[in-house]
Scaffold this motif. Structure first.
Motif, mmCIF file in Angstrom:
data_model
loop_
_atom_site.group_PDB
_atom_site.id
_atom_site.type_symbol
_atom_site.label_atom_id
_atom_site.label_comp_id
_atom_site.label_asym_id
_atom_site.label_seq_id
_atom_site.Cartn_x
_atom_site.Cartn_y
_atom_site.Cartn_z
ATOM 1 N N THR A 2 -2.435 -0.799 -8.428
ATOM 2 C CA THR A 2 -3.365 0.328 -8.373
ATOM 3 C C THR A 2 -4.031 0.312 -7.009
ATOM 4 O OG1 THR A 2 -5.254 -0.961 -9.188
ATOM 5 C CG2 THR A 2 -3.815 0.093 -10.845
ATOM 6 N N GLN A 3 -4.692 1.394 -6.655
ATOM 7 C CA GLN A 3 -5.357 1.428 -5.360
ATOM 8 C C GLN A 3 -6.436 0.360 -5.278
ATOM 9 O OE1 GLN A 3 -4.240 3.418 -2.791
ATOM 10 N NE2 GLN A 3 -5.547 2.005 -1.650
ATOM 11 N N LYS A 4 -7.117 0.082 -6.390
ATOM 12 C CA LYS A 4 -8.140 -0.966 -6.394
ATOM 13 C C LYS A 4 -7.540 -2.326 -6.066
ATOM 14 C CE LYS A 4 -11.646 -3.185 -9.311
ATOM 15 N NZ LYS A 4 -12.307 -3.198 -10.648
ATOM 16 N N PRO A 22 0.811 -1.225 0.000
ATOM 17 C CA PRO A 22 0.000 0.000 0.000
ATOM 18 C C PRO A 22 0.844 1.275 0.000
ATOM 19 C CG PRO A 22 -0.927 -1.598 1.519
ATOM 20 C CD PRO A 22 0.397 -2.141 1.093
ATOM 21 N N ASN A 81 2.128 6.962 -6.832
ATOM 22 C CA ASN A 81 1.068 7.845 -7.318
ATOM 23 C C ASN A 81 1.394 9.308 -7.031
ATOM 24 O OD1 ASN A 81 -0.376 5.666 -8.263
ATOM 25 N ND2 ASN A 81 -1.759 5.552 -6.509
ATOM 26 N N VAL A 129 -4.677 -2.845 -4.480
ATOM 27 C CA VAL A 129 -4.208 -2.787 -3.096
ATOM 28 C C VAL A 129 -5.361 -3.026 -2.127
ATOM 29 C CG1 VAL A 129 -3.324 -1.233 -1.312
ATOM 30 C CG2 VAL A 129 -2.195 -1.340 -3.539
ATOM 31 N N ASP A 130 -6.506 -2.435 -2.398
ATOM 32 C CA ASP A 130 -7.664 -2.587 -1.521
ATOM 33 C C ASP A 130 -8.099 -4.040 -1.413
ATOM 34 O OD1 ASP A 130 -7.710 0.120 -1.065
ATOM 35 O OD2 ASP A 130 -9.292 0.545 -2.539
ATOM 36 N N CYS A 168 2.285 1.900 -3.503
ATOM 37 C CA CYS A 168 1.290 2.454 -4.418
ATOM 38 C C CYS A 168 1.094 3.948 -4.176
ATOM 39 C CB CYS A 168 -0.032 1.704 -4.250
ATOM 40 S SG CYS A 168 -1.325 2.216 -5.381
ATOM 41 N N LYS A 169 0.975 4.343 -2.924
ATOM 42 C CA LYS A 169 0.745 5.753 -2.597
ATOM 43 C C LYS A 169 1.942 6.630 -2.988
ATOM 44 C CE LYS A 169 -2.543 5.253 1.253
ATOM 45 N NZ LYS A 169 -2.791 3.808 1.175
#
Length: 431
Positions: A100-102, A84, A91, A104-105, A87-88
């Motif tokens: 992507t955040q999706k 996570p 970005n 990662v979620d 990714c942040k």
């Protein structure tokens, strides 16, 4: 190796021993590696161009570090918990990121991952409802034994097997302490065949790089069953392709995976496959070392190249990858240690001279201590040996040889090694 990235700066998140080989490859490509973690003694830092002590969970600190160093790319090491953050940071800096955040979620938390998998026919381990309140009606519905896990940690950290309610309560406390989100799950304790399903992605193409069988120790009651090794390809490979593979591909496509490497861990029981964990990054088990030896491409180099350019290179997975290993047989042999002081090691000094040994990743050395809190997770691994052979029989002979040869002793001459797995049973050979 052609050093086309000479002088480029790559920030690598996490400094554990498994990440060190990623740093070595980047170094060999002429890259200035910057490794950061909250522990200044991490092994990967000792071989990096520069070491920093910004914790991998400190996203603002990581962003500031990346800007100060004017890095050309960012990459996560071998640590699920840092995906996570990776990714942040990417970005924020507008740098290439395979997550992507999706994604990662879905993958960052075991409970969300499990629920998502079920929607695509990828079954998880049967689960019992229980929250931190531990209500009496929920406790009464649990059938023992069960496994308690934090939703956001891996490698056996915070995991416990419970055979009664008292052990369950203690296990929940342990899982909560190991969870940043203070969430846990309680699952049926599976006593069946363990498997790994390892996938490689490039520009939306997904290849099942290897499907293999894993073997775990049963010498540590009440703790997570730490891996003792694996054999490739899996005896259940054909069944997996028939029953589960297409559902997994649909899952990957729907959540948008296009690049990277991903491991699914699962069980096989009575004709069914159950997925219990995932990791969207290089694995501590390092099957990529076997893939490199057999196929010639290096997933570490692919990920480094992607971090710096947004492309994994010219590899064609439809041609260069092969789940069936081009007829070869392979294995990993993990040597696990009990608690104690490592006074003497035997049998490991000549591994590099054996052509069947394609890699050896040693974590601990003479003079090191195996701490109590390491027991029941991958920190108790002394070394991992990677073997490639031309036949199943040759592989069996090689595994047995090193199971007998490698010895680790404490100051009193007592053996610190746990028992290994049954090679004949693993490879379905007659005695």
């Amino acid at each position: 190796m052609k050093k086309e990235f000479e002088g480029k700066k790559l920030l690598i998140l996490g400094g554990n021993p498994e990440t060190a080989s990623l740093v070595e490859i980047a170094n060999s490509m002429g890259i200035k590696t910057i490794v950061t973690s909250g522990r200044h003694t991490d092994l990967a830092k000792s071989i990096a161009w520069k070491a920093c002590d910004v914790d991998g969970m400190d996203v603002p600190g990581l962003i500031a570090l990346a800007r100060d160093e004017q890095v050309d790319g960012v990459l996560v090491g071998v640590a699920d918990i840092l995906v996570p953050s990776y990714c942040k940071v990417c970005n924020a800096l507008e740098l290439p990121c395979y997550a992507t955040q999706k994604i990662v979620d879905v993958f960052a938390f075991k409970d969300i991952f499990k629920a998502t998998c079920e929607r695509y026919g990828v079954h998880g381990i049967p689960e019992y409802y229980l929250d931190a309140e531990m209500k009496r009606e929920d406790l009464d519905n649990i059938v023992y034994p069960v496994m308690i896990k934090p939703v956001d940690n891996g490698g056996g950290v915070g995991m416990t097997v419970a055979y009664n309610e008292r052990e369950l309560i203690d296990g929940v406390k342990k899982a909560m302490e190991a969870s940043n989100k203070k969430r846990f799950i309680v699952e049926k304790y599976m006593l069946c065949d363990d498997m790994g399903m390892y996938y490689t992605f490039k520009d939306g193409y997904c290849s099942a790089s290897c499907i293999y069988d894993r073997y775990t120790t049963d010498e540590q009651p009440g703790l997570s069953r730490v891996c003792l090794g694996g054999t490739y390809p899996s005896k259940h490979l054909e069944g997996y392709f028939e029953r589960m593979h297409s559902n997994v591909l649909r899952l990957f496509k729907e959540i948008g995976i296009k690049n990277g490497v991903l491991m699914l861990s699962g069980f096989y029981e009575d004709g069914e496959f159950y997925v219990y964990d995932t990791g969207f990054r290089l694995q501590g088990e390092a099957p990529h070392l076997l893939m490199k030896a057999i196929h010639g491409f290096d997933q570490r180099e692919m990920l480094i190249r992607f971090a710096l350019t947004g492309s994994e290179g010219n590899i064609d997975l439809s041609v260069d990858d092969d789940t069936r290993l081009r007829g070869k047989w392979a294995a990993t042999l993990w040597i696990l240690l009990k608690q104690g002081h490592i006074a003497k090691v035997e049998g490991i000094e000549n591994l590099q001279q054996d052509k069947r040994v394609v890699a050896n990743i040693q974590r601990l050395y003479e003079g090191d201590d195996v701490l109590p809190e390491w027991i029941g997770n991958e920190k108790q691994v002394f070394t991992r040996i990677y073997l490639v052979c031309d036949s199943k029989e040759e592989l069996a002979e090689c595994l047995k040889e090193y199971q007998k040869k490698i010895k680790v002793y404490d100051d009193n001459g007592n053996s610190l090694t746990l028992n290994s797995f049954d090679v004949n049973k693993a490879l379905e050979l007659n005695e």
